[in-house]
Motif scaffolding. Structure first.
Motif, PDB file in Angstrom:
ATOM      1  N   LEU A  88      -2.297  -3.831  27.281  1.00 36.62           N
ATOM      2  CA  LEU A  88      -2.503  -2.751  26.301  1.00 36.62           C
ATOM      3  C   LEU A  88      -2.594  -1.667  26.726  1.00 36.62           C
ATOM      4  O   LEU A  88      -2.148  -0.449  26.582  1.00 36.62           O
ATOM      5  CB  LEU A  88      -4.626  -2.790  26.569  1.00 36.62           C
ATOM      6  N   TRP A  89      -2.538  -1.631  28.051  1.00 39.49           N
ATOM      7  CA  TRP A  89      -1.792  -0.363  29.364  1.00 39.49           C
ATOM      8  C   TRP A  89      -0.578   0.084  28.851  1.00 39.49           C
ATOM      9  O   TRP A  89       0.083   1.449  28.410  1.00 39.49           O
ATOM     10  CB  TRP A  89      -1.726  -0.421  30.679  1.00 39.49           C
ATOM     11  N   ARG A  90       0.227  -1.009  28.358  1.00 43.46           N
ATOM     12  CA  ARG A  90       1.474  -1.093  27.793  1.00 43.46           C
ATOM     13  C   ARG A  90       2.009   0.254  26.634  1.00 43.46           C
ATOM     14  O   ARG A  90       2.443   1.280  26.639  1.00 43.46           O
ATOM     15  CB  ARG A  90       2.688  -2.190  27.699  1.00 43.46           C
ATOM     16  N   SER A  91       0.836  -0.817  26.180  1.00 43.52           N
ATOM     17  CA  SER A  91       0.799   0.278  24.314  1.00 43.52           C
ATOM     18  C   SER A  91       0.891   1.930  25.008  1.00 43.52           C
ATOM     19  O   SER A  91       1.285   2.705  24.523  1.00 43.52           O
ATOM     20  CB  SER A  91      -0.018  -0.382  23.810  1.00 43.52           C
ATOM     21  N   VAL A  92      -0.513   2.183  26.414  1.00 43.47           N
ATOM     22  CA  VAL A  92      -0.736   3.662  25.882  1.00 43.47           C
ATOM     23  C   VAL A  92       0.737   3.927  26.887  1.00 43.47           C
ATOM     24  O   VAL A  92       0.662   5.408  26.669  1.00 43.47           O
ATOM     25  CB  VAL A  92      -2.515   3.585  27.021  1.00 43.47           C
ATOM     26  N   ALA A  93       0.884   3.416  27.941  1.00 45.24           N
ATOM     27  CA  ALA A  93       2.186   4.480  28.851  1.00 45.24           C
ATOM     28  C   ALA A  93       3.213   4.639  28.191  1.00 45.24           C
ATOM     29  O   ALA A  93       4.359   4.539  28.532  1.00 45.24           O
ATOM     30  CB  ALA A  93       2.200   3.449  29.950  1.00 45.24           C
ATOM     31  N   SER A  94       3.322   3.502  26.778  1.00 45.72           N
ATOM     32  CA  SER A  94       4.718   3.564  26.846  1.00 45.72           C
ATOM     33  C   SER A  94       4.850   4.751  25.408  1.00 45.72           C
ATOM     34  O   SER A  94       5.781   4.916  24.553  1.00 45.72           O
ATOM     35  CB  SER A  94       5.270   2.050  26.463  1.00 45.72           C
ATOM     36  N   ASP A  95       3.816   5.381  25.281  1.00 46.57           N
ATOM     37  CA  ASP A  95       3.705   6.594  24.092  1.00 46.57           C
ATOM     38  C   ASP A  95       4.723   7.662  24.845  1.00 46.57           C
ATOM     39  O   ASP A  95       4.519   8.626  25.378  1.00 46.57           O
ATOM     40  CB  ASP A  95       2.808   6.922  24.387  1.00 46.57           C
ATOM     41  N   GLY A  96       5.729   8.069  23.338  1.00 46.51           N
ATOM     42  CA  GLY A  96       6.782   8.920  23.260  1.00 46.51           C
ATOM     43  C   GLY A  96       6.080   9.963  23.967  1.00 46.51           C
ATOM     44  O   GLY A  96       6.416  10.732  24.726  1.00 46.51           O
ATOM     45  N   GLU A  97       4.838  10.714  23.407  1.00 47.98           N
ATOM     46  CA  GLU A  97       4.107  12.297  23.804  1.00 47.98           C
ATOM     47  C   GLU A  97       4.075  11.736  25.251  1.00 47.98           C
ATOM     48  O   GLU A  97       4.355  13.122  26.265  1.00 47.98           O
ATOM     49  CB  GLU A  97       3.169  12.034  23.367  1.00 47.98           C
ATOM     50  N   MET A  98       3.125  11.179  25.762  1.00 45.34           N
ATOM     51  CA  MET A  98       2.631  10.655  27.309  1.00 45.34           C
ATOM     52  C   MET A  98       4.148  10.642  27.663  1.00 45.34           C
ATOM     53  O   MET A  98       3.655  11.512  29.079  1.00 45.34           O
ATOM     54  CB  MET A  98       2.027   9.468  27.386  1.00 45.34           C
ATOM     55  N   GLN A  99       5.221  10.268  27.698  1.00 47.97           N
ATOM     56  CA  GLN A  99       6.111  10.221  28.475  1.00 47.97           C
ATOM     57  C   GLN A  99       7.025  11.542  28.872  1.00 47.97           C
ATOM     58  O   GLN A  99       7.417  11.628  30.075  1.00 47.97           O
ATOM     59  CB  GLN A  99       6.961   8.738  27.932  1.00 47.97           C
ATOM     60  N   ILE A 100       7.092  12.092  27.231  1.00 54.26           N
ATOM     61  CA  ILE A 100       7.396  13.289  27.391  1.00 54.26           C
ATOM     62  C   ILE A 100       6.992  14.329  28.736  1.00 54.26           C
ATOM     63  O   ILE A 100       7.509  15.466  29.246  1.00 54.26           O
ATOM     64  CB  ILE A 100       7.791  13.682  26.298  1.00 54.26           C
ATOM     65  N   ARG A 101       5.614  14.220  28.229  1.00 51.96           N
ATOM     66  CA  ARG A 101       4.914  15.619  28.873  1.00 51.96           C
ATOM     67  C   ARG A 101       4.803  15.092  30.830  1.00 51.96           C
ATOM     68  O   ARG A 101       4.789  16.433  31.701  1.00 51.96           O
ATOM     69  CB  ARG A 101       2.861  15.121  28.530  1.00 51.96           C
ATOM     70  N   ALA A 102       4.821  14.132  31.115  1.00 52.71           N
ATOM     71  CA  ALA A 102       4.745  13.368  32.389  1.00 52.71           C
ATOM     72  C   ALA A 102       6.247  14.123  32.821  1.00 52.71           C
ATOM     73  O   ALA A 102       6.996  13.878  34.123  1.00 52.71           O
ATOM     74  CB  ALA A 102       4.796  11.541  32.589  1.00 52.71           C
ATOM     75  N   PHE A 103       7.218  13.880  31.547  1.00 54.05           N
ATOM     76  CA  PHE A 103       8.608  13.789  32.249  1.00 54.05           C
ATOM     77  C   PHE A 103       8.487  15.731  32.118  1.00 54.05           C
ATOM     78  O   PHE A 103       9.661  15.391  33.428  1.00 54.05           O
ATOM     79  CB  PHE A 103       9.594  14.049  31.621  1.00 54.05           C
ATOM     80  N   MET A 104       8.210  16.278  31.957  1.00 58.66           N
ATOM     81  CA  MET A 104       7.886  17.956  31.680  1.00 58.66           C
ATOM     82  C   MET A 104       7.592  18.705  32.904  1.00 58.66           C
ATOM     83  O   MET A 104       8.199  19.602  33.297  1.00 58.66           O
ATOM     84  CB  MET A 104       7.543  18.314  30.358  1.00 58.66           C
ATOM     85  N   THR A 105       6.108  18.023  33.093  1.00 53.98           N
ATOM     86  CA  THR A 105       5.668  18.556  34.119  1.00 53.98           C
ATOM     87  C   THR A 105       6.035  19.041  34.995  1.00 53.98           C
ATOM     88  O   THR A 105       5.660  19.812  35.590  1.00 53.98           O
ATOM     89  CB  THR A 105       3.992  17.732  34.024  1.00 53.98           C
ATOM     90  N   PRO A 106       6.397  18.349  36.010  1.00 47.89           N
ATOM     91  CA  PRO A 106       6.659  18.407  37.728  1.00 47.89           C
ATOM     92  C   PRO A 106       7.450  19.562  37.823  1.00 47.89           C
ATOM     93  O   PRO A 106       7.396  21.126  38.592  1.00 47.89           O
ATOM     94  CB  PRO A 106       7.874  17.603  37.905  1.00 47.89           C
TER      95      PRO A 106
END
Length: 261
Positions: A88-106
Protein backbone atom coordinates in the motif's frame (compact mmCIF):
# COMPACT_ATOMS: atom_id res chain seq x y z
CA UNK A 1 19.66 -35.11 85.84
CA UNK A 2 23.17 -33.78 85.74
CA UNK A 3 26.07 -35.08 87.57
CA UNK A 4 25.24 -32.88 90.57
CA UNK A 5 21.69 -34.17 90.80
CA UNK A 6 20.13 -31.03 89.27
CA UNK A 7 17.83 -30.79 86.26
CA UNK A 8 19.36 -30.37 82.89
CA UNK A 9 19.53 -26.76 81.79
CA UNK A 10 17.26 -26.21 78.83
CA UNK A 11 18.86 -24.71 75.74
CA UNK A 12 17.69 -21.18 75.04
CA UNK A 13 15.16 -20.97 72.21
CA UNK A 14 16.50 -19.74 68.82
CA UNK A 15 15.95 -16.11 68.11
CA UNK A 16 12.91 -15.32 65.96
CA UNK A 17 13.60 -14.67 62.26
CA UNK A 18 13.75 -11.04 61.26
CA UNK A 19 10.49 -9.72 59.90
CA UNK A 20 10.17 -9.68 56.11
CA UNK A 21 9.99 -6.10 55.04
CA UNK A 22 8.02 -5.40 51.91
CA UNK A 23 9.37 -2.65 49.65
CA UNK A 24 7.41 0.54 49.40
CA UNK A 25 4.56 0.51 46.94
CA UNK A 26 6.14 3.27 44.82
CA UNK A 27 9.06 0.90 44.13
CA UNK A 28 6.77 -1.95 43.16
CA UNK A 29 4.70 0.02 40.65
CA UNK A 30 7.36 0.05 37.87
CA UNK A 31 7.96 -3.66 38.34
CA UNK A 32 4.27 -4.45 38.33
CA UNK A 33 3.79 -2.44 35.16
CA UNK A 34 6.59 -4.38 33.42
CA UNK A 35 5.12 -7.72 34.51
CA UNK A 36 1.72 -6.58 33.37
CA UNK A 37 3.00 -5.57 29.94
CA UNK A 38 4.67 -8.93 29.40
CA UNK A 39 1.49 -10.86 30.00
CA UNK A 40 -0.19 -12.24 26.86
CA UNK A 41 -3.37 -10.24 27.37
CA UNK A 42 -1.47 -6.99 27.82
CA UNK A 43 0.66 -7.65 24.73
CA UNK A 44 -2.45 -8.32 22.66
CA UNK A 45 -4.07 -5.13 23.90
CA UNK A 46 -0.94 -3.12 23.15
CA UNK A 47 -0.76 -4.53 19.63
CA UNK A 48 -4.33 -3.46 19.03
CA UNK A 49 -3.55 0.21 19.70
CA UNK A 50 0.00 0.43 18.30
CA UNK A 51 0.33 2.90 15.45
CA UNK A 52 2.12 0.84 12.82
CA UNK A 53 1.87 0.52 9.03
CA UNK A 54 1.77 -3.23 9.52
CA UNK A 55 -1.22 -3.07 11.86
CA UNK A 56 -4.28 -3.70 9.74
CA UNK A 57 -6.54 -2.42 12.50
CA UNK A 58 -5.16 1.09 12.24
CA UNK A 59 -7.56 2.39 9.63
CA UNK A 60 -5.86 5.77 9.13
CA UNK A 61 -2.85 4.13 7.54
CA UNK A 62 -5.08 2.17 5.20
CA UNK A 63 -6.52 5.31 3.63
CA UNK A 64 -4.60 6.39 0.53
CA UNK A 65 -5.62 10.01 0.91
CA UNK A 66 -4.24 10.13 4.45
CA UNK A 67 -1.07 8.36 3.39
CA UNK A 68 -0.64 10.77 0.48
CA UNK A 69 -0.87 13.71 2.87
CA UNK A 70 1.66 12.22 5.30
CA UNK A 71 4.16 10.92 2.75
CA UNK A 72 3.90 14.13 0.76
CA UNK A 73 5.74 15.93 3.55
CA UNK A 74 8.77 13.61 3.39
CA UNK A 75 12.03 14.45 1.61
CA UNK A 76 12.81 12.44 -1.49
CA UNK A 77 15.16 9.94 0.17
CA UNK A 78 12.64 9.15 2.93
CA UNK A 79 9.87 8.88 0.36
CA UNK A 80 11.91 6.26 -1.50
CA UNK A 81 12.46 4.37 1.78
CA UNK A 82 8.76 4.42 2.64
CA UNK A 83 8.03 2.59 -0.61
CA UNK A 84 9.70 -0.47 0.92
CA UNK A 85 7.29 -0.73 3.89
CA UNK A 86 4.38 -2.53 2.26
CA UNK A 87 2.44 -2.72 -0.98
CA UNK A 88 0.00 0.00 0.00
CA UNK A 89 2.77 2.43 0.92
CA UNK A 90 4.63 1.56 -2.27
CA UNK A 91 1.60 2.33 -4.42
CA UNK A 92 1.34 5.78 -2.84
CA UNK A 93 5.06 6.61 -2.55
CA UNK A 94 5.67 5.59 -6.18
CA UNK A 95 3.12 8.05 -7.53
CA UNK A 96 4.74 10.16 -10.23
CA UNK A 97 3.29 13.49 -9.11
CA UNK A 98 4.43 12.92 -5.54
CA UNK A 99 7.95 12.00 -6.65
CA UNK A 100 8.23 15.07 -8.86
CA UNK A 101 6.98 17.32 -6.06
CA UNK A 102 9.52 15.88 -3.61
CA UNK A 103 12.24 16.25 -6.26
CA UNK A 104 11.40 19.93 -6.89
CA UNK A 105 10.67 21.19 -3.38
CA UNK A 106 14.20 21.55 -1.89
CA UNK A 107 15.43 23.60 -4.86
CA UNK A 108 12.15 25.48 -5.50
CA UNK A 109 12.06 24.40 -9.12
CA UNK A 110 9.40 25.78 -11.41
CA UNK A 111 8.81 22.54 -13.31
CA UNK A 112 10.40 19.27 -14.39
CA UNK A 113 9.79 18.01 -17.93
CA UNK A 114 10.46 14.47 -19.08
CA UNK A 115 10.24 10.97 -17.70
CA UNK A 116 13.35 9.17 -16.44
CA UNK A 117 14.32 5.85 -17.97
CA UNK A 118 14.27 4.25 -14.51
CA UNK A 119 12.52 4.94 -11.22
CA UNK A 120 15.96 4.94 -9.56
CA UNK A 121 16.32 8.52 -10.79
CA UNK A 122 13.85 9.70 -8.13
CA UNK A 123 15.87 8.30 -5.22
CA UNK A 124 18.28 11.23 -5.18
CA UNK A 125 17.84 14.96 -5.76
CA UNK A 126 21.23 16.21 -4.64
CA UNK A 127 22.85 19.10 -6.51
CA UNK A 128 24.94 16.63 -8.55
CA UNK A 129 21.69 15.49 -10.21
CA UNK A 130 21.47 18.80 -12.09
CA UNK A 131 23.56 20.20 -14.93
CA UNK A 132 23.61 23.25 -17.19
CA UNK A 133 23.58 22.67 -20.95
CA UNK A 134 26.26 24.75 -22.69
CA UNK A 135 26.38 24.91 -26.48
CA UNK A 136 30.03 24.62 -27.53
CA UNK A 137 31.46 27.43 -29.65
CA UNK A 138 34.82 27.91 -31.33
CA UNK A 139 36.09 30.22 -28.59
CA UNK A 140 35.35 27.79 -25.77
CA UNK A 141 37.81 25.76 -23.75
CA UNK A 142 37.41 23.69 -20.63
CA UNK A 143 39.34 26.27 -18.62
CA UNK A 144 37.25 29.20 -19.88
CA UNK A 145 34.01 27.35 -19.12
CA UNK A 146 35.25 26.54 -15.63
CA UNK A 147 35.85 30.25 -15.00
CA UNK A 148 32.53 31.27 -16.56
CA UNK A 149 30.43 28.91 -14.46
CA UNK A 150 32.62 28.99 -11.29
CA UNK A 151 33.33 25.26 -11.29
CA UNK A 152 36.41 23.07 -11.34
CA UNK A 153 37.92 21.86 -14.62
CA UNK A 154 38.03 18.31 -13.29
CA UNK A 155 34.32 18.42 -12.42
CA UNK A 156 33.44 19.36 -16.02
CA UNK A 157 35.56 16.53 -17.37
CA UNK A 158 34.12 14.04 -14.90
CA UNK A 159 30.52 14.99 -15.65
CA UNK A 160 31.07 14.74 -19.41
CA UNK A 161 33.14 11.55 -19.28
CA UNK A 162 36.17 13.29 -20.81
CA UNK A 163 39.76 12.18 -20.40
CA UNK A 164 41.30 15.33 -21.90
CA UNK A 165 40.42 18.70 -23.43
CA UNK A 166 40.95 17.63 -27.03
CA UNK A 167 37.47 16.25 -27.64
CA UNK A 168 35.53 19.35 -26.66
CA UNK A 169 34.87 20.48 -30.24
CA UNK A 170 33.62 17.08 -31.33
CA UNK A 171 30.53 17.67 -29.22
CA UNK A 172 27.64 20.02 -29.75
CA UNK A 173 27.27 20.70 -26.06
CA UNK A 174 28.84 20.13 -22.66
CA UNK A 175 27.14 19.56 -19.34
CA UNK A 176 28.28 22.00 -16.66
CA UNK A 177 27.88 21.15 -12.96
CA UNK A 178 25.60 23.47 -11.01
CA UNK A 179 27.62 25.36 -8.41
CA UNK A 180 25.01 27.92 -7.32
CA UNK A 181 21.70 26.38 -6.15
CA UNK A 182 19.87 29.69 -6.52
CA UNK A 183 20.04 29.30 -10.29
CA UNK A 184 17.49 26.49 -9.98
CA UNK A 185 14.82 28.63 -8.31
CA UNK A 186 11.68 28.84 -10.51
CA UNK A 187 13.59 27.22 -13.38
CA UNK A 188 12.53 24.45 -15.76
CA UNK A 189 14.65 21.30 -15.93
CA UNK A 190 14.53 18.61 -18.59
CA UNK A 191 15.30 15.01 -17.67
CA UNK A 192 17.71 13.78 -20.35
CA UNK A 193 20.20 11.00 -20.99
CA UNK A 194 23.39 12.51 -22.37
CA UNK A 195 25.06 10.11 -24.79
CA UNK A 196 28.55 11.45 -24.16
CA UNK A 197 28.27 11.78 -20.39
CA UNK A 198 26.47 8.42 -20.27
CA UNK A 199 24.24 9.51 -17.43
CA UNK A 200 20.74 10.78 -16.80
CA UNK A 201 20.49 14.28 -15.36
CA UNK A 202 18.06 17.15 -14.94
CA UNK A 203 19.32 19.65 -17.52
CA UNK A 204 18.87 23.39 -17.20
CA UNK A 205 18.92 25.48 -20.41
CA UNK A 206 19.89 29.06 -19.68
CA UNK A 207 19.06 30.20 -23.21
CA UNK A 208 15.48 29.05 -23.44
CA UNK A 209 15.09 25.32 -23.96
CA UNK A 210 16.39 22.25 -25.77
CA UNK A 211 14.56 23.01 -29.02
CA UNK A 212 15.21 26.73 -29.25
CA UNK A 213 19.01 26.62 -29.35
CA UNK A 214 20.87 27.45 -32.56
CA UNK A 215 22.79 24.60 -34.12
CA UNK A 216 26.47 25.57 -34.40
CA UNK A 217 27.09 23.05 -37.19
CA UNK A 218 24.00 23.72 -39.27
CA UNK A 219 26.05 23.62 -42.47
CA UNK A 220 27.11 20.04 -41.86
CA UNK A 221 25.35 17.07 -43.46
CA UNK A 222 21.97 16.43 -41.87
CA UNK A 223 22.19 12.65 -41.61
CA UNK A 224 24.53 10.69 -39.39
CA UNK A 225 25.67 8.71 -42.41
CA UNK A 226 26.58 11.91 -44.23
CA UNK A 227 28.52 13.25 -41.25
CA UNK A 228 30.37 9.98 -40.94
CA UNK A 229 31.31 10.06 -44.62
CA UNK A 230 32.74 13.59 -44.33
CA UNK A 231 34.75 12.70 -41.23
CA UNK A 232 36.20 9.62 -42.91
CA UNK A 233 37.18 11.76 -45.90
CA UNK A 234 38.89 14.29 -43.65
CA UNK A 235 40.75 11.52 -41.82
CA UNK A 236 42.16 10.21 -45.08
CA UNK A 237 42.98 13.65 -46.48
CA UNK A 238 44.60 15.02 -43.33
CA UNK A 239 46.02 11.71 -42.10
CA UNK A 240 44.58 12.25 -38.62
CA UNK A 241 42.51 10.26 -36.15
CA UNK A 242 38.74 10.42 -35.71
CA UNK A 243 38.74 12.95 -32.85
CA UNK A 244 41.01 15.37 -34.67
CA UNK A 245 38.91 15.20 -37.83
CA UNK A 246 35.79 15.98 -35.82
CA UNK A 247 37.61 18.87 -34.16
CA UNK A 248 38.58 20.56 -37.45
CA UNK A 249 35.11 19.99 -38.86
CA UNK A 250 33.56 21.60 -35.77
CA UNK A 251 35.74 24.72 -35.78
CA UNK A 252 35.01 25.21 -39.46
CA UNK A 253 31.25 25.21 -38.78
CA UNK A 254 30.81 21.96 -40.66
CA UNK A 255 32.45 23.11 -43.90
CA UNK A 256 34.85 20.35 -45.09
CA UNK A 257 36.75 22.71 -47.41
CA UNK A 258 37.39 25.17 -44.59
CA UNK A 259 38.52 22.30 -42.38
CA UNK A 260 41.17 21.33 -44.95
CA UNK A 261 42.48 24.88 -45.37
Amino acid sequence: MGCCGGDDDEAPPPPPPPPVLSPPSELLEPLNSILHQTSPSAAAAAAAITISPMNSNFSALLCKDTLRTILGKLPLTDLATSACVCRLWRSVASDGEMQIRAFMTPWKLGSVIGKPSSGVFWRDNSLSKFAISHRVSRADSIASLAVKYSVQVMNIKRLNNMMSDHGIYSRERLLIPVSKPEILVNSTCYIEVDTHAKREVAVLYLDGGPHGNPDPISNSPTTERGKRRVIESLKRSMNVDDGTAQYYLAISNGDPRAALS
